[in-house]
Design a protein around this motif. Structure first.
Motif, PDB file in Angstrom:
ATOM      1  N   MET A 177       1.004  -0.964   0.003  1.00  0.00           N
ATOM      2  CA  MET A 177      -0.102   0.085   0.468  1.00  0.00           C
ATOM      3  C   MET A 177       1.155   1.388   0.370  1.00  0.00           C
ATOM      4  N   THR A 178       1.732   1.370   0.807  1.00  0.00           N
ATOM      5  CA  THR A 178       2.930   2.216   0.791  1.00  0.00           C
ATOM      6  C   THR A 178       3.376   3.112  -0.472  1.00  0.00           C
ATOM      7  N   GLY A 179       3.363   1.817  -1.534  1.00  0.00           N
ATOM      8  CA  GLY A 179       3.592   1.598  -2.856  1.00  0.00           C
ATOM      9  C   GLY A 179       2.998   2.363  -3.299  1.00  0.00           C
ATOM     10  N   PHE A 180       1.829   2.062  -3.661  1.00  0.00           N
ATOM     11  CA  PHE A 180       1.058   2.261  -3.907  1.00  0.00           C
ATOM     12  C   PHE A 180       0.410   3.810  -3.847  1.00  0.00           C
ATOM     13  N   LEU A 181       0.222   4.166  -3.109  1.00  0.00           N
ATOM     14  CA  LEU A 181       0.632   5.308  -2.371  1.00  0.00           C
ATOM     15  C   LEU A 181       1.313   6.433  -2.970  1.00  0.00           C
ATOM     16  N   ILE A 182       2.995   5.823  -3.229  1.00  0.00           N
ATOM     17  CA  ILE A 182       3.991   6.954  -3.454  1.00  0.00           C
ATOM     18  C   ILE A 182       3.441   7.122  -5.289  1.00  0.00           C
ATOM     19  N   ALA A 183       3.413   5.678  -5.875  1.00  0.00           N
ATOM     20  CA  ALA A 183       2.725   5.848  -7.282  1.00  0.00           C
ATOM     21  C   ALA A 183       1.805   6.744  -7.355  1.00  0.00           C
ATOM     22  N   PHE A 184       0.375   7.101  -6.484  1.00  0.00           N
ATOM     23  CA  PHE A 184       0.053   7.410  -6.789  1.00  0.00           C
ATOM     24  C   PHE A 184      -0.610   9.293  -7.021  1.00  0.00           C
ATOM     25  N   TRP A 185       0.305   9.904  -6.119  1.00  0.00           N
ATOM     26  CA  TRP A 185       0.295  10.788  -5.709  1.00  0.00           C
ATOM     27  C   TRP A 185       2.387  11.745  -6.206  1.00  0.00           C
ATOM     28  N   ALA A 186       2.966  10.530  -6.825  1.00  0.00           N
ATOM     29  CA  ALA A 186       4.491  11.159  -7.122  1.00  0.00           C
ATOM     30  C   ALA A 186       3.703  11.887  -8.814  1.00  0.00           C
ATOM     31  N   THR A 187       3.573  12.587  -9.085  1.00  0.00           N
ATOM     32  CA  THR A 187       3.819  12.965 -10.723  1.00  0.00           C
ATOM     33  C   THR A 187       3.497  14.643 -10.528  1.00  0.00           C
ATOM     34  N   PRO A 188       5.105  14.732 -11.612  1.00  0.00           N
ATOM     35  CA  PRO A 188       4.853  16.073 -12.467  1.00  0.00           C
ATOM     36  C   PRO A 188       3.755  17.067 -12.127  1.00  0.00           C
ATOM     37  N   THR A 189       2.669  16.711 -12.884  1.00  0.00           N
ATOM     38  CA  THR A 189       1.718  16.863 -13.680  1.00  0.00           C
ATOM     39  C   THR A 189       0.164  16.552 -12.945  1.00  0.00           C
ATOM     40  N   MET A 190      -0.827  17.120 -11.703  1.00  0.00           N
ATOM     41  CA  MET A 190      -1.683  16.696 -11.170  1.00  0.00           C
ATOM     42  C   MET A 190      -2.537  17.475 -11.838  1.00  0.00           C
ATOM     43  N   SER A 191      -3.526  16.505 -12.091  1.00  0.00           N
ATOM     44  CA  SER A 191      -5.020  16.639 -12.812  1.00  0.00           C
ATOM     45  C   SER A 191      -6.328  17.052 -11.726  1.00  0.00           C
ATOM     46  N   VAL A 192      -6.873  17.556 -11.749  1.00  0.00           N
ATOM     47  CA  VAL A 192      -7.890  17.653 -10.743  1.00  0.00           C
ATOM     48  C   VAL A 192      -8.642  15.816 -10.799  1.00  0.00           C
ATOM     49  N   GLY A 193      -8.880  15.388 -11.826  1.00  0.00           N
ATOM     50  CA  GLY A 193      -9.366  13.945 -12.250  1.00  0.00           C
ATOM     51  C   GLY A 193      -8.024  13.078 -11.462  1.00  0.00           C
ATOM     52  N   HIS A 194      -6.567  13.213 -11.793  1.00  0.00           N
ATOM     53  CA  HIS A 194      -5.971  12.709 -10.914  1.00  0.00           C
ATOM     54  C   HIS A 194      -5.718  12.180  -9.182  1.00  0.00           C
TER      55      HIS A 194
END
Length: 245
Positions: A179-196
């Motif tokens: 779950m820690t891995g999922f959390l990192i993958a879901f939040w770590a992004t240079p571009t965060m959209s409203v949908g994301h």
């Protein structure tokens, strides 16, 4: 369901999982796949929010209800016990595919990192998160987790042995590294959209609630005081944060 058919079914479920897992990387990261979290034409915002929340709710209900011991006891009266885990994996993939197909894009940017070094760090963290997810499955019992051990033992007319309670690798650092891995993958992004952002917020909330209030309750009931000690000594998701919960 015969032993050979159960084995073929379980292998098929695992292959579908692998494809779905790889697609989920592209979906969240907007990489290569034909339909990603930000691709497509935006529709009415309210309609998009309702559809996306419904899709995530279907996944949450499936993932939580089918994982409960009481449901498994009832379910294995309908299907072979050896196929229970494979069926869980298959239904999880179906719920994920529904998200991939029917997700409504909300591409308005929440943040966009223009600094190359920071953007590169976030992109690296994204890939690290997925690597942590995959690596963590092998630190317990990957083949048991995805049902292959059970269907193979059934094919050989044996009973699959259940993995014992172990603290190995990342499981010495956090209780739920997958779950820690999922959390990192879901939040770590240079571009965060409203949908994301919607996806990240809802999945984070689900992970915290489902793991701490459902999964760990079952683990305490199954393992007992050893797991309570583990809770006191090792944090749930973030190293050094949240011991005891």
């Amino acid at each position: 369901m015969g032993r050979s058919l159960t084995f073929i079914y379980g292998v098929a479920a695992y292959v579908i999982f692998l494809v779905t897992f790889l697609y989920s990387i592209g979906f969240v990261g907007n990489i290569l796949v034909p339909k990603s979290i930000d691709s497509g034409v935006q529709g009415p915002v309210a309609r998009s929010l309702i559809i996306n929340l419904a899709l995530l709710s279907v996944y949450a209900l499936q993932h939580s209800v089918m994982a409960r011991p009481a449901f498994k006891r009832i379910w294995t009266k309908v299907i072979p016990k050896a196929a229970e885990r494979s069926t869980y994996i298959m239904m999880t993939c179906v719920a994920m595919i529904l998200i991939f197909v029917f997700w409504q894009p909300l591409p308005a940017p929440v943040w966009h990192i223009n600094t190359p070094i920071i953007a590169a760090v976030l992109t690296t963290l994204f890939w690290v998160g997925w690597l942590v997810v995959l690596a963590s499955t092998f630190m317990i019992d990957h083949f048991d987790l995805f049902g292959l051990k059970q269907i193979y033992a059934n094919l050989k007319r044996r009973t699959a042995t259940q993995p014992g309670f172990i603290k190995f690798g990342l499981y010495k650092v956090v209780r739920h590294p997958i779950m820690t891995g999922f959390l990192i993958a879901f939040w770590a992004t240079p571009t965060m959209s409203v949908g994301h952002l919607l996806f990240a917020v809802v999945t984070t909330g689900y992970i915290v609630i489902a793991v701490l209030h459902l999964e760990e309750r079952d683990l305490v009931a199954q393992i007992g005081e050893d797991y309570r000690t583990y809770q006191r000594e090792v944090p749930a998701f973030v190293p050094g944060l949240g011991r005891g919960r």
